[in-house]
Design an enzyme around this catalytic site. Sequence first.
Site, mmCIF file in Angstrom:
data_model
loop_
_atom_site.group_PDB
_atom_site.id
_atom_site.type_symbol
_atom_site.label_atom_id
_atom_site.label_comp_id
_atom_site.label_asym_id
_atom_site.label_seq_id
_atom_site.Cartn_x
_atom_site.Cartn_y
_atom_site.Cartn_z
ATOM 1 N N TYR A 64 0.863 -1.191 0.000
ATOM 2 C CA TYR A 64 0.000 0.000 0.000
ATOM 3 C C TYR A 64 0.895 1.234 0.000
ATOM 4 C CZ TYR A 64 -4.054 -2.889 1.462
ATOM 5 O OH TYR A 64 -5.071 -3.816 1.542
ATOM 6 N N LEU A 214 -18.280 -0.930 3.135
ATOM 7 C CA LEU A 214 -19.001 0.187 2.498
ATOM 8 C C LEU A 214 -18.820 0.131 0.985
ATOM 9 C CD1 LEU A 214 -18.125 3.038 5.015
ATOM 10 C CD2 LEU A 214 -20.210 1.663 4.871
ATOM 11 N N ARG A 216 -16.176 0.240 -0.622
ATOM 12 C CA ARG A 216 -15.182 1.262 -0.966
ATOM 13 C C ARG A 216 -15.794 2.659 -1.038
ATOM 14 N NH1 ARG A 216 -10.794 -1.642 -2.931
ATOM 15 N NH2 ARG A 216 -11.236 -3.826 -3.296
ATOM 16 N N GLY A 217 -16.878 2.856 -0.342
ATOM 17 C CA GLY A 217 -17.523 4.173 -0.310
ATOM 18 C C GLY A 217 -18.817 4.199 -1.110
ATOM 19 N N SER A 220 -21.734 4.076 1.106
ATOM 20 C CA SER A 220 -21.530 4.840 2.349
ATOM 21 C C SER A 220 -22.594 5.914 2.534
ATOM 22 C CB SER A 220 -20.154 5.515 2.321
ATOM 23 O OG SER A 220 -20.131 6.517 1.301
HETATM 24 N N1 LIG Z 1 -7.603 -8.297 1.591
HETATM 25 C C1 LIG Z 1 -7.872 -7.542 0.555
HETATM 26 O O1 LIG Z 1 -7.832 -7.995 -0.598
HETATM 27 C C2 LIG Z 1 -8.263 -6.104 0.767
HETATM 28 C C3 LIG Z 1 -8.719 -5.358 -0.317
HETATM 29 C C4 LIG Z 1 -9.085 -4.033 -0.073
HETATM 30 C C5 LIG Z 1 -8.998 -3.498 1.188
HETATM 31 N N2 LIG Z 1 -8.532 -4.257 2.213
HETATM 32 C C6 LIG Z 1 -8.388 -3.702 3.584
HETATM 33 O O2 LIG Z 1 -9.659 -3.334 4.065
HETATM 34 C C7 LIG Z 1 -9.657 -1.957 4.457
HETATM 35 C C8 LIG Z 1 -11.022 -1.362 4.196
HETATM 36 O O3 LIG Z 1 -11.294 -1.426 2.795
HETATM 37 P P1 LIG Z 1 -11.955 -0.222 2.036
HETATM 38 O O4 LIG Z 1 -11.182 1.012 2.371
HETATM 39 O O5 LIG Z 1 -12.149 -0.574 0.632
HETATM 40 O O6 LIG Z 1 -13.347 -0.211 2.746
HETATM 41 P P2 LIG Z 1 -14.622 0.645 2.889
HETATM 42 O O7 LIG Z 1 -14.731 0.959 4.339
HETATM 43 O O8 LIG Z 1 -15.705 -0.091 2.206
HETATM 44 O O9 LIG Z 1 -14.396 1.985 2.047
HETATM 45 C C9 LIG Z 1 -13.680 3.043 2.577
HETATM 46 C C10 LIG Z 1 -13.985 4.313 1.813
HETATM 47 O O10 LIG Z 1 -15.380 4.636 1.958
HETATM 48 C C11 LIG Z 1 -15.544 6.024 2.063
HETATM 49 N N3 LIG Z 1 -16.363 6.332 3.263
HETATM 50 C C12 LIG Z 1 -17.447 7.127 3.287
HETATM 51 N N4 LIG Z 1 -17.959 7.194 4.518
HETATM 52 C C13 LIG Z 1 -17.173 6.456 5.320
HETATM 53 C C14 LIG Z 1 -17.195 6.168 6.707
HETATM 54 N N5 LIG Z 1 -18.126 6.667 7.528
HETATM 55 N N6 LIG Z 1 -16.239 5.370 7.213
HETATM 56 C C15 LIG Z 1 -15.278 4.855 6.412
HETATM 57 N N7 LIG Z 1 -15.204 5.110 5.070
HETATM 58 C C16 LIG Z 1 -16.148 5.912 4.526
HETATM 59 C C17 LIG Z 1 -14.156 6.640 2.156
HETATM 60 O O11 LIG Z 1 -13.836 7.165 0.901
HETATM 61 P P3 LIG Z 1 -13.469 8.694 0.770
HETATM 62 O O12 LIG Z 1 -12.421 8.936 1.827
HETATM 63 O O13 LIG Z 1 -12.971 8.845 -0.614
HETATM 64 O O14 LIG Z 1 -14.747 9.424 1.066
HETATM 65 C C18 LIG Z 1 -13.243 5.473 2.446
HETATM 66 O O15 LIG Z 1 -11.976 5.627 1.885
HETATM 67 C C19 LIG Z 1 -8.530 -1.331 3.637
HETATM 68 O O16 LIG Z 1 -8.051 -0.133 4.228
HETATM 69 C C20 LIG Z 1 -7.516 -2.432 3.637
HETATM 70 O O17 LIG Z 1 -6.787 -2.398 4.844
HETATM 71 C C21 LIG Z 1 -8.177 -5.557 2.026
#
Ligand SMILES: NC(=O)c1ccc[n+]([C@@H]2O[C@H](COP(=O)([O-])OP(=O)(O)OC[C@H]3O[C@@H](n4cnc5c(N)ncnc54)[C@H](OP(=O)(O)O)[C@@H]3O)[C@@H](O)[C@H]2O)c1
Length: 340
Positions: A64, A214, A216-217, A220
């Site tokens: 990352y 979420l 990825r948003g 959300s």
């Molecule tokens: N194992 C794997 O293959 C894999 C793949 C992907 C991720 N991951 C891990 O899982 C974690 C979470 O994944 P993700 O970031 O895709 O998940 P997510 O929580 O579904 O999406 C996060 C995005 O949603 C938006 N958002 C809007 N409101 C929110 C709120 N209240 N709380 C949090 N986010 C909000 C933000 O985008 P904006 O900031 O642009 O508004 C944020 O960057 C990653 O950081 C990583 O550590 C693992």
Amino acid sequence: MDEERNTPMDTRTLGTTGPTVSALGLGLMGMSDLYGDADEVESIATIHAALDAGVTLLDTGDFYGMGHNELLLRDALRGRNRDDAVISVKFGALRDVDGGWNGVDVRPAAIKNFLAYSLRRLGTDHIDIYRPARLPGDVPVEDVVGTLAELVQAGHIRHIGLSEVSAETLRRAHAVHPIADLQIEYSLISRNPESDILPTARELGVGITAYGVLSRGLISGHWTARRDTGGTDFRSYLPRFSGANLDRNLALVDALRTIAEARGVTVAQIAIAWVLARGETIVPLVGARRRDRLTEALGATAVTLTDADLAAIEAAVPADAVAGSRYDEAQMALLDSERA
Ligand SMILES: NC(=O)c1ccc[n+]([C@@H]2O[C@H](COP(=O)([O-])OP(=O)(O)OC[C@H]3O[C@@H](n4cnc5c(N)ncnc54)[C@H](OP(=O)(O)O)[C@@H]3O)[C@@H](O)[C@H]2O)c1
């Protein structure tokens, strides 16, 4: 006790052998990569706010931001008690000089090399949960887990995790060494793990860290069709975020909003609470990269969904309602969890 929320953060134990962690984990990926620009000062403030609120599980990957995310975490933990954090690290993905993706390497020597670099970047002598981000299939899972078991023995890592593997692969891996948790995309609109993977994890006593709760948003409540993702936000290339798929998916979010408003909570809180309600061994990882988003996400831990709420949510967002696959075709092909 968390001073701001005045309630202790609930905990969950990852499977029968994994660590006990906060009921919500924080994923750091978007602070360094994939979701466009992020503010480093705000990212660190968000990690601090999460720790202060009782979040212990912090998820990162060595790829990352090509090391940036681990260095950010090291900075955030400076002056804090290392043992307050359960650090989960993914390895294996290869990058090129432009940040492009260049395959996956999970050979034993590569794993030991990745680990040595991660420990150095993180400034710690152990990683709590260490996992291959993907298993490309050229190295048997038994060999990958065997190498990781040696690293447990040596004290460099405490637990072994996996990411995006099928039920069968999970079973083979667990036969070599207990697996603490499987990290997999799971949300209201990503329900594939329900048929096989979640029941197998439950049977084996393997925890689940759910990412993309979420989507990825997308679900959300803050995403709109007008949002400009620019060239550096990988979401602009994801099928669920484009064209007619996006319109259909945002219509699902509108249906969810009606339910959230009736409950006096936000769409994001409903979506996170739904994952929390799917089982005590599931820990949602939220990707907040700003404190306001984190505060919203943490609010989900106080939302108890009734059977009537769950039925309304299911009717608003049926299991197969989403339009578009969760990754593009090339990335889908890398997912052991999606192999027939
Ligand atoms: N194992 C794997 O293959 C894999 C793949 C992907 C991720 N991951 C891990 O899982 C974690 C979470 O994944 P993700 O970031 O895709 O998940 P997510 O929580 O579904 O999406 C996060 C995005 O949603 C938006 N958002 C809007 N409101 C929110 C709120 N209240 N709380 C949090 N986010 C909000 C933000 O985008 P904006 O900031 O642009 O508004 C944020 O960057 C990653 O950081 C990583 O550590 C693992």
